[in-house]
Design a protein around this motif. Structure first.
Motif, mmCIF file in Angstrom:
data_model
loop_
_atom_site.group_PDB
_atom_site.id
_atom_site.type_symbol
_atom_site.label_atom_id
_atom_site.label_comp_id
_atom_site.label_asym_id
_atom_site.label_seq_id
_atom_site.Cartn_x
_atom_site.Cartn_y
_atom_site.Cartn_z
ATOM 1 N N THR A 18 1.925 69.369 -25.094
ATOM 2 C CA THR A 18 2.449 70.472 -24.250
ATOM 3 C C THR A 18 1.761 70.571 -22.838
ATOM 4 O OG1 THR A 18 0.777 71.842 -25.005
ATOM 5 C CG2 THR A 18 3.019 71.866 -26.336
ATOM 6 N N LEU A 19 2.513 71.318 -21.985
ATOM 7 C CA LEU A 19 1.814 71.462 -20.597
ATOM 8 C C LEU A 19 1.522 72.968 -20.045
ATOM 9 C CD1 LEU A 19 4.212 68.839 -18.896
ATOM 10 C CD2 LEU A 19 2.157 68.408 -19.967
ATOM 11 N N SER A 20 0.385 72.991 -19.537
ATOM 12 C CA SER A 20 0.281 74.156 -18.884
ATOM 13 C C SER A 20 0.290 74.146 -17.260
ATOM 14 C CB SER A 20 -1.294 74.792 -19.339
ATOM 15 O OG SER A 20 -1.377 75.161 -20.625
ATOM 16 N N ALA A 21 0.673 75.173 -16.586
ATOM 17 C CA ALA A 21 0.947 74.955 -15.176
ATOM 18 C C ALA A 21 0.696 76.470 -14.481
ATOM 19 C CB ALA A 21 2.391 74.502 -14.965
ATOM 20 N N GLY A 22 0.299 76.242 -13.256
ATOM 21 C CA GLY A 22 -0.003 77.369 -12.410
ATOM 22 C C GLY A 22 0.836 77.025 -11.212
ATOM 23 N N LEU A 23 1.328 78.284 -10.603
ATOM 24 C CA LEU A 23 2.356 77.961 -9.311
ATOM 25 C C LEU A 23 1.974 79.174 -8.415
ATOM 26 C CD1 LEU A 23 4.911 76.886 -8.213
ATOM 27 C CD2 LEU A 23 6.180 78.697 -9.159
ATOM 28 N N ALA A 24 1.828 78.403 -7.173
ATOM 29 C CA ALA A 24 1.556 79.485 -6.007
ATOM 30 C C ALA A 24 2.147 79.248 -4.879
ATOM 31 C CB ALA A 24 -0.299 79.370 -5.709
ATOM 32 N N ALA A 25 2.782 80.355 -4.128
ATOM 33 C CA ALA A 25 3.615 80.118 -2.778
ATOM 34 C C ALA A 25 2.549 79.983 -1.654
ATOM 35 C CB ALA A 25 4.480 81.341 -3.007
ATOM 36 N N TYR A 26 3.112 79.106 -0.673
ATOM 37 C CA TYR A 26 2.649 79.360 0.610
ATOM 38 C C TYR A 26 2.785 80.546 1.144
ATOM 39 C CZ TYR A 26 2.369 78.605 5.753
ATOM 40 O OH TYR A 26 2.086 78.925 6.710
ATOM 41 N N GLU A 27 1.606 81.147 1.822
ATOM 42 C CA GLU A 27 1.594 82.228 2.542
ATOM 43 C C GLU A 27 1.037 82.015 4.077
ATOM 44 O OE1 GLU A 27 0.273 85.664 0.465
ATOM 45 O OE2 GLU A 27 1.226 85.068 -1.222
ATOM 46 N N PRO A 28 1.496 82.583 5.155
ATOM 47 C CA PRO A 28 0.943 82.058 6.312
ATOM 48 C C PRO A 28 -0.380 82.868 6.408
ATOM 49 C CG PRO A 28 3.037 82.850 6.737
ATOM 50 C CD PRO A 28 2.888 83.171 5.415
ATOM 51 N N ALA A 29 -0.791 83.833 5.792
ATOM 52 C CA ALA A 29 -1.961 84.801 5.774
ATOM 53 C C ALA A 29 -3.340 84.176 5.310
ATOM 54 C CB ALA A 29 -1.750 86.258 5.363
ATOM 55 N N LYS A 35 -4.054 78.342 -19.515
ATOM 56 C CA LYS A 35 -4.688 77.557 -20.742
ATOM 57 C C LYS A 35 -5.554 78.472 -21.553
ATOM 58 C CE LYS A 35 -5.232 72.749 -19.022
ATOM 59 N NZ LYS A 35 -4.640 72.229 -20.323
ATOM 60 N N ARG A 36 -6.194 79.486 -20.871
ATOM 61 C CA ARG A 36 -6.867 80.311 -21.452
ATOM 62 C C ARG A 36 -6.165 81.512 -22.277
ATOM 63 N NH1 ARG A 36 -9.741 80.588 -16.559
ATOM 64 N NH2 ARG A 36 -8.530 82.506 -16.199
ATOM 65 N N SER A 37 -4.721 81.468 -21.870
ATOM 66 C CA SER A 37 -3.890 82.536 -22.699
ATOM 67 C C SER A 37 -2.955 81.906 -23.495
ATOM 68 C CB SER A 37 -3.130 83.362 -21.723
ATOM 69 O OG SER A 37 -2.247 82.389 -20.918
ATOM 70 N N GLY A 38 -3.096 80.757 -24.084
ATOM 71 C CA GLY A 38 -2.586 80.003 -25.211
ATOM 72 C C GLY A 38 -1.885 79.025 -24.808
ATOM 73 N N LYS A 39 -1.959 78.267 -23.750
ATOM 74 C CA LYS A 39 -1.570 76.921 -23.170
ATOM 75 C C LYS A 39 0.025 76.904 -23.398
ATOM 76 C CE LYS A 39 -5.749 74.876 -24.947
ATOM 77 N NZ LYS A 39 -6.415 73.714 -25.355
ATOM 78 N N ASN A 40 0.400 75.645 -23.056
ATOM 79 C CA ASN A 40 2.029 75.527 -23.006
ATOM 80 C C ASN A 40 2.911 76.858 -22.294
ATOM 81 O OD1 ASN A 40 4.629 74.381 -23.618
ATOM 82 N ND2 ASN A 40 4.888 75.333 -25.625
ATOM 83 N N LYS A 41 2.397 77.103 -21.236
ATOM 84 C CA LYS A 41 2.999 78.142 -20.374
ATOM 85 C C LYS A 41 2.962 77.979 -18.829
ATOM 86 C CE LYS A 41 0.926 81.442 -22.517
ATOM 87 N NZ LYS A 41 0.183 83.019 -22.712
ATOM 88 N N LEU A 42 3.820 78.579 -18.047
ATOM 89 C CA LEU A 42 3.734 78.499 -16.584
ATOM 90 C C LEU A 42 3.297 80.024 -16.316
ATOM 91 C CD1 LEU A 42 4.020 77.501 -13.892
ATOM 92 C CD2 LEU A 42 6.504 78.371 -14.253
ATOM 93 N N VAL A 43 1.969 80.281 -15.453
ATOM 94 C CA VAL A 43 1.603 81.189 -14.739
ATOM 95 C C VAL A 43 1.766 81.293 -13.468
ATOM 96 C CG1 VAL A 43 -0.251 82.794 -14.381
ATOM 97 C CG2 VAL A 43 -0.030 81.817 -16.388
ATOM 98 N N THR A 44 2.604 82.207 -12.675
ATOM 99 C CA THR A 44 2.952 82.386 -11.518
ATOM 100 C C THR A 44 2.194 83.285 -10.717
ATOM 101 O OG1 THR A 44 4.881 83.940 -11.796
ATOM 102 C CG2 THR A 44 5.112 81.530 -11.938
ATOM 103 N N ALA A 45 1.510 84.326 -11.331
ATOM 104 C CA ALA A 45 0.885 85.244 -10.512
ATOM 105 C C ALA A 45 -0.390 85.601 -11.521
ATOM 106 C CB ALA A 45 1.550 86.641 -10.495
ATOM 107 N N THR A 46 -1.268 86.193 -10.902
ATOM 108 C CA THR A 46 -2.644 86.682 -11.695
ATOM 109 C C THR A 46 -2.332 87.715 -12.434
ATOM 110 O OG1 THR A 46 -3.786 85.931 -9.613
ATOM 111 C CG2 THR A 46 -5.046 87.317 -11.129
#
Length: 362
Positions: free
Chosen positions: A322-333, A351-362
């Protein structure tokens, strides 16, 4: 006489043909101005009919005939052009016998032949001019009487020497062309080797993705482009293979390499063409999703995660990874480092919340 003209030769044949017309035009005007403004022995009737119009029409007819040959039989166009040039030079010499240097015009077709860098053409032009000189001496007593005994010997020798010089120039030109070709070929090979070496330095050998150093180069370019075009943002995704250390410990590094290769192949298959996928280090991957909207970025990452979870690996006894991933968007600020830290923090949250998932926001 069956050589086929290249495109460049045909172009230069047209320029020689045009130059001949210019010579005829200049001679026409020079004769006319001389008659009108300088003392001239011939009467007006003799001048216009015999000296001006008649020869001009004859030279023009020779050039027109060369043009017809060029249209109908292109492979003979240069030979017809040299013949026309020979007729023009003979006509000009016959009309201007009192000009001592006028015999030098017999060089005209020989010089024209050098443009095409064919020795056969130069020898043909030289033969024409030797025949033209003999013809002038035999058929036109005025020209023959004007020449001294020394001129009768010197003129053919002069034609022969000029022909030899023209041939030497062509031989040297061919050598230079060959040297240039070898140099350019070596340069092309060097550029190809450089491109291959540069690609090797950018690509990770195991996964076929960009390596970490190359990722940072593309990250910098994407960041600068985002600053200049705020409306065209991008997303940074960080992916990590779950429990990869246990894969290596349990099944060996060869199995681990096979998993890395398959996951990277999956990433190459599913990311869009304008995405930059890299192996960031170990079992971690970094993807720049350029010009993507949020839904597209999330959809791509979820597709990679779901496909990976559905593959059973013989190397692991039929188990999936399985794969875990984190996604963040470019922001000029925010800064470039902060963007990377956001994606990295979201990866570890996944990874800490169970793995095999994508997190896009804190």
């Amino acid at each position: 006489m069956t050589e086929h003209l290249t495109r460049q030769e045909s172009k230069w044949a047209g320029r020689v043909w045009f130059s001949y017309w210019c010579i005829i035009g200049v001679h026409f005007l020079a004769q006319l101005m001389s008659f009108l403004f300088l003392p001239y022995e011939a009467s007006a009737l003799e001048f216009y009919s015999i000296i001006l119009i008649g020869p001009t029409l004859a030279m023009s007819a020779a050039l027109f005939a060369a043009w017809i040959v060029r249209r109908l039989v292109p492979r003979l166009s240069i030979y017809s052009l040299l013949i026309a040039g020979s007729l023009i030079s003979v006509t000009l010499v016959r009309l201007n016998t009192d000009i001592r240097i006028i015999s030098a015009l017999l060089l005209l077709p020989i010089l024209a032949s050098v443009i095409f860098y064919r020795i056969r053409l130069t020898l043909f032009a030289s033969f024409l001019q030797f025949a033209a000189f003999i013809l002038l001496c035999l058929r036109y007593p005025v020209y023959r009487n004007y020449l001294s005994d020394f001129d009768l010997v010197a003129t053919p020798c002069f034609l022969a020497m000029c022909t030899w010089v023209a041939i030497v120039i062509m031989i040297r030109g061919r050598e230079l062309r060959e040297e240039l070709y070898v140099t350019l070929k070596a340069k092309q090979e060097l550029m190809a080797q450089y491109a291959a070496m540069r690609r090797q330095s950018q690509i990770d050998a195991l996964t076929g993705l960009y390596n970490q150093a190359s990722f940072h180069e593309h990250f910098e370019l994407a960041w600068e482009y985002g600053r200049q075009h705020p409306e065209s943002g991008f997303y940074l995704a960080l992916i990590d293979i779950d429990n990869f250390k246990s894969v290596n410990d349990t099944y060996g590094h060869r199995a681990g390499d096979a998993i890395l290769s398959r996951v990277s192949g999956l990433i190459r298959e599913l990311v869009p063409e304008n995405a930059i996928a890299s192996r960031y280090g170990g079992e971690e991957f970094a993807i720049l999703l350029l010009g993507a909207r949020y839904e597209e970025a999330v959809g791509t990452m979820e597709a990679i995660r779901e496909r990976a979870a559905g593959i059973r690996h013989e190397d692991l006894g039929g188990q999936a990874v399985t794969l875990s991933a984190g996604l963040a968007a470019y922001e000029p600020a925010i800064g470039k480092e902060e963007l990377f830290e956001r994606a990295d923090a979201r990866l570890y949250q996944a990874k800490r919340s169970g793995k095999n998932k994508l997190v896009t926001a804190t």
